[in-house]
Design an enzyme around this catalytic site. Sequence first.
Site, PDB file in Angstrom:
ATOM      1  N   GLU A 145      -3.681  -3.908 -20.115  1.00 17.13           N
ATOM      2  CA  GLU A 145      -4.534  -2.974 -19.377  1.00 17.13           C
ATOM      3  C   GLU A 145      -4.402  -1.594 -20.011  1.00 17.13           C
ATOM      4  O   GLU A 145      -3.305  -1.040 -20.077  1.00 17.13           O
ATOM      5  CB  GLU A 145      -4.100  -2.916 -17.915  1.00 17.13           C
ATOM      6  CG  GLU A 145      -5.018  -2.051 -17.095  1.00 17.13           C
ATOM      7  CD  GLU A 145      -4.632  -1.977 -15.625  1.00 17.13           C
ATOM      8  OE1 GLU A 145      -3.445  -1.782 -15.341  1.00 17.13           O
ATOM      9  OE2 GLU A 145      -5.522  -2.112 -14.772  1.00 17.13           O
ATOM     10  N   LYS A 149       1.881   7.988   0.702  1.00 18.26           N
ATOM     11  CA  LYS A 149       2.441   8.639  -0.494  1.00 18.26           C
ATOM     12  C   LYS A 149       1.365   8.557  -1.585  1.00 18.26           C
ATOM     13  O   LYS A 149       1.185   7.530  -2.220  1.00 18.26           O
ATOM     14  CB  LYS A 149       3.715   7.897  -0.861  1.00 18.26           C
ATOM     15  CG  LYS A 149       4.454   8.101  -2.155  1.00 18.26           C
ATOM     16  CD  LYS A 149       4.332   9.322  -2.959  1.00 18.26           C
ATOM     17  CE  LYS A 149       4.778   8.998  -4.395  1.00 18.26           C
ATOM     18  NZ  LYS A 149       3.761   9.339  -5.373  1.00 18.26           N
ATOM     19  N   GLU A 161      -2.116  -4.484  -4.532  1.00 17.78           N
ATOM     20  CA  GLU A 161      -3.364  -4.493  -5.314  1.00 17.78           C
ATOM     21  C   GLU A 161      -3.013  -3.902  -6.673  1.00 17.78           C
ATOM     22  O   GLU A 161      -2.754  -2.708  -6.766  1.00 17.78           O
ATOM     23  CB  GLU A 161      -4.430  -3.615  -4.646  1.00 17.78           C
ATOM     24  CG  GLU A 161      -4.782  -3.998  -3.237  1.00 17.78           C
ATOM     25  CD  GLU A 161      -5.780  -5.130  -3.189  1.00 17.78           C
ATOM     26  OE1 GLU A 161      -6.217  -5.611  -4.258  1.00 17.78           O
ATOM     27  OE2 GLU A 161      -6.122  -5.540  -2.078  1.00 17.78           O
ATOM     28  N   CYS A 221      -9.299  -0.308 -11.752  1.00 13.33           N
ATOM     29  CA  CYS A 221      -8.471  -1.510 -11.898  1.00 13.33           C
ATOM     30  C   CYS A 221      -9.291  -2.744 -12.266  1.00 13.33           C
ATOM     31  O   CYS A 221      -8.834  -3.598 -13.005  1.00 13.33           O
ATOM     32  CB  CYS A 221      -7.711  -1.756 -10.608  1.00 13.33           C
ATOM     33  SG  CYS A 221      -8.784  -1.694  -9.171  1.00 13.33           S
TER      34      CYS A 221
HETATM   35  P1  NAP Z   1       1.664   3.419 -10.614  1.00  9.68           P
HETATM   36  O1  NAP Z   1       2.386   4.098 -11.689  1.00  9.68           O
HETATM   37  O2  NAP Z   1       2.012   2.033 -10.272  1.00  9.68           O
HETATM   38  O3  NAP Z   1       1.808   4.354  -9.336  1.00  9.68           O
HETATM   39  C1  NAP Z   1       1.232   4.025  -8.097  1.00  9.68           C
HETATM   40  C2  NAP Z   1       2.000   4.744  -6.990  1.00  9.68           C
HETATM   41  O4  NAP Z   1       3.325   4.227  -6.903  1.00  9.68           O
HETATM   42  C3  NAP Z   1       2.146   6.233  -7.219  1.00  9.68           C
HETATM   43  O5  NAP Z   1       2.048   6.894  -5.975  1.00  9.68           O
HETATM   44  C4  NAP Z   1       3.535   6.326  -7.789  1.00  9.68           C
HETATM   45  O6  NAP Z   1       4.126   7.593  -7.648  1.00  9.68           O
HETATM   46  C5  NAP Z   1       4.267   5.297  -6.968  1.00  9.68           C
HETATM   47  N1  NAP Z   1       5.504   4.791  -7.564  1.00  9.68           N
HETATM   48  C6  NAP Z   1       5.952   4.923  -8.839  1.00  9.68           C
HETATM   49  N2  NAP Z   1       7.132   4.295  -8.995  1.00  9.68           N
HETATM   50  C7  NAP Z   1       7.451   3.759  -7.797  1.00  9.68           C
HETATM   51  C8  NAP Z   1       8.527   2.964  -7.317  1.00  9.68           C
HETATM   52  N3  NAP Z   1       9.538   2.586  -8.100  1.00  9.68           N
HETATM   53  N4  NAP Z   1       8.508   2.563  -6.024  1.00  9.68           N
HETATM   54  C9  NAP Z   1       7.489   2.906  -5.219  1.00  9.68           C
HETATM   55  N5  NAP Z   1       6.452   3.660  -5.603  1.00  9.68           N
HETATM   56  C10 NAP Z   1       6.416   4.076  -6.890  1.00  9.68           C
HETATM   57  O7  NAP Z   1       0.102   3.382 -10.890  1.00  9.68           O
HETATM   58  P2  NAP Z   1      -0.801   4.557 -11.424  1.00  9.68           P
HETATM   59  O8  NAP Z   1      -0.446   4.801 -12.849  1.00  9.68           O
HETATM   60  O9  NAP Z   1      -0.791   5.692 -10.476  1.00  9.68           O
HETATM   61  O10 NAP Z   1      -2.253   3.877 -11.320  1.00  9.68           O
HETATM   62  C11 NAP Z   1      -2.759   3.044 -12.301  1.00  9.68           C
HETATM   63  C12 NAP Z   1      -2.544   1.576 -11.972  1.00  9.68           C
HETATM   64  O11 NAP Z   1      -3.060   1.264 -10.683  1.00  9.68           O
HETATM   65  C13 NAP Z   1      -3.269   0.657 -12.909  1.00  9.68           C
HETATM   66  O12 NAP Z   1      -2.415  -0.380 -13.326  1.00  9.68           O
HETATM   67  C14 NAP Z   1      -4.403   0.094 -12.084  1.00  9.68           C
HETATM   68  O13 NAP Z   1      -4.857  -1.150 -12.484  1.00  9.68           O
HETATM   69  C15 NAP Z   1      -3.810   0.068 -10.732  1.00  9.68           C
HETATM   70  N6  NAP Z   1      -4.870   0.092  -9.704  1.00  9.68           N
HETATM   71  C16 NAP Z   1      -5.133  -1.048  -9.007  1.00  9.68           C
HETATM   72  C17 NAP Z   1      -6.135  -1.069  -8.070  1.00  9.68           C
HETATM   73  C18 NAP Z   1      -6.445  -2.321  -7.283  1.00  9.68           C
HETATM   74  O14 NAP Z   1      -7.089  -2.225  -6.252  1.00  9.68           O
HETATM   75  N7  NAP Z   1      -6.036  -3.480  -7.711  1.00  9.68           N
HETATM   76  C19 NAP Z   1      -6.864   0.084  -7.811  1.00  9.68           C
HETATM   77  C20 NAP Z   1      -6.564   1.227  -8.532  1.00  9.68           C
HETATM   78  C21 NAP Z   1      -5.548   1.216  -9.472  1.00  9.68           C
HETATM   79  P3  NAP Z   1       3.918   8.664  -8.836  1.00  9.68           P
HETATM   80  O15 NAP Z   1       2.484   8.962  -8.883  1.00  9.68           O
HETATM   81  O16 NAP Z   1       4.680   9.838  -8.403  1.00  9.68           O
HETATM   82  O17 NAP Z   1       4.450   8.036 -10.080  1.00  9.68           O
END
Ligand code: NAP
Length: 500
Positions: A399, A190, A264, A298
């Site tokens: 963040e 997804k 992650e 991240c």
């Molecule tokens: P996000 O809002 O957490 O979304 C990540 C994924 O989860 C998306 O595919 C999202 O779908 C889905 N999602 C949303 N709500 C969900 C739920 N209740 N249950 C299951 N899945 C759900 O993160 P983002 O805004 O896309 O990315 C930014 C974040 O990612 C930052 O906090 C960053 O630090 C973190 N990140 C971490 C790493 C690492 O390796 N540690 C790497 C990259 C990014 P939708 O897109 O449709 O909302």
Amino acid sequence: MTDTPAKPTRPAFLNGSVKRLLIDGQQVLAESGRTFHTINPATGQVLAEVALAEAVDIDKAVAAARRAFEGPWSKFTPFDRQAVLLRLADLLDENFDELAMLDTLDMGAPITATTSRRRRGIALLRYYAGLATSIQGHTIGNSQPGGIFTYTLKEPVGVVAAINPWNGPLGMAIWKIAPALAAGCTVVLKPAEQAPLSPLRLGELCLEAGIPSGVVNVVTGFGEAGAALAAHPGVDKIAFTGSTEVGQHIVRASAGNLKRVSVELGGKSPNIVFADADLDAAVPGAAMAVFLNSGQICSAGTRLFVERKIYEEFVERVAQFARSLKVGDPLDPTTQLGPLVSESQLTRVMGYLNAAQAEGARTAAGGTRLTETGLENGYFVAPTVFSQVSDNMSIAREEIFGPVISALPFDTIGETIQRGNDTPFGLGAGIWTRDTDKVQQITRGLRTGTVWVNCYGPMDPAVPFGGYKMSGYGRESGTEHMDEFLQTKSVWLKGNAHQI
Ligand code: NAP
Ligand code: MG
């Protein structure tokens, strides 16, 4: 004739109508027929219409992944799995320009950045292809009477839900699919709603590589689709990358059938510069630790701790570097920073810029949205450096996920450890010094999954990456990554030695 490289062309993948889900080897519309738009963040315009998966589509994808896991994929030997992953690596190489272009258009990273990820993408696939043939259990001497022989089998965990963010759509998809397949698992991927295109194209290439139908399924949609996957009783493991908040939802949702989970998550990483460092290297190092991918990384080193005696001079040099960066059209090969991924991300980052100014931080560079001609409809923010930041300001604690450095002075080594750790996160950290005693002390003192010394941000398929504390658990890359997709079965084999 000029020497300027021509702008790359629009990928053929964008032609035609709705981009469909990949379920059981078929490209299908969502059951509901609903779609959503993915936007080009450089222009604010619709790039493509994409099928919107909901719970019913997730059910179909999980069922397909289960059938493939128990059926054709279970017949693939380790060498077979290696062979298809190597074929996928070759196809990735052949099609990389198109995939890079899709990411540039979909999430705004400059074309030079997305094309430069070719080596890493291919390397990831080849690395995990190698590991497919290196899965090993143990023979274990036991102390039981009667000559019972004991050994362990490493078995694939089953159906994996891979849920990804938007900041590296292609690379992140490969990083999940490759180890899962190498281990013998099947996948329902997804991607993030903001950047679903390259993962869909990668799904096509998986089929072309000879990976059987249902082994890799790609379901595009919103958070609800992710939530349905996370709670699904047919899923055995969730591999999630994203925000800490959603990571917590996922862990809770996994409890129903006690799925395996790796998460992650976010970060607020310290990057610590001592006066004795090679400052000519540390200035670009500190700047690009944050500005790469417009700060949407991240592990970005957003808390820049600088030894007080060089603080003013160093921060000014980083600010100068920030001002020198070319922000603009991501398709222009001379552009270094593109837009943020979405309007809501722009609003969020602007909120932090305003809060910083209100809380008394000094703007050493940037601090504004860029709206000059050509950029006015996109989500561009100037690379920003704040000085006179204190530890309790929101820009030093939360963040931001934008091109924003918070520069903080420090005096002692102990202080770098204590203040570096004073965050709920623990993803990455940087140290810049020529003094190995400081390196030893601080690397041991920091509670983070990675420490970079005299560099910031290198990654390699063989080197584990992941978080401490609220940056998550589990490791990606390295042999430890395979363990996330394997389980251990112990076998007790009682022979009939007395009859021989
Ligand atoms: P996000 O809002 O957490 O979304 C990540 C994924 O989860 C998306 O595919 C999202 O779908 C889905 N999602 C949303 N709500 C969900 C739920 N209740 N249950 C299951 N899945 C759900 O993160 P983002 O805004 O896309 O990315 C930014 C974040 O990612 C930052 O906090 C960053 O630090 C973190 N990140 C971490 C790493 C690492 O390796 N540690 C790497 C990259 C990014 P939708 O897109 O449709 O909302
Ligand atoms: Mg998009």
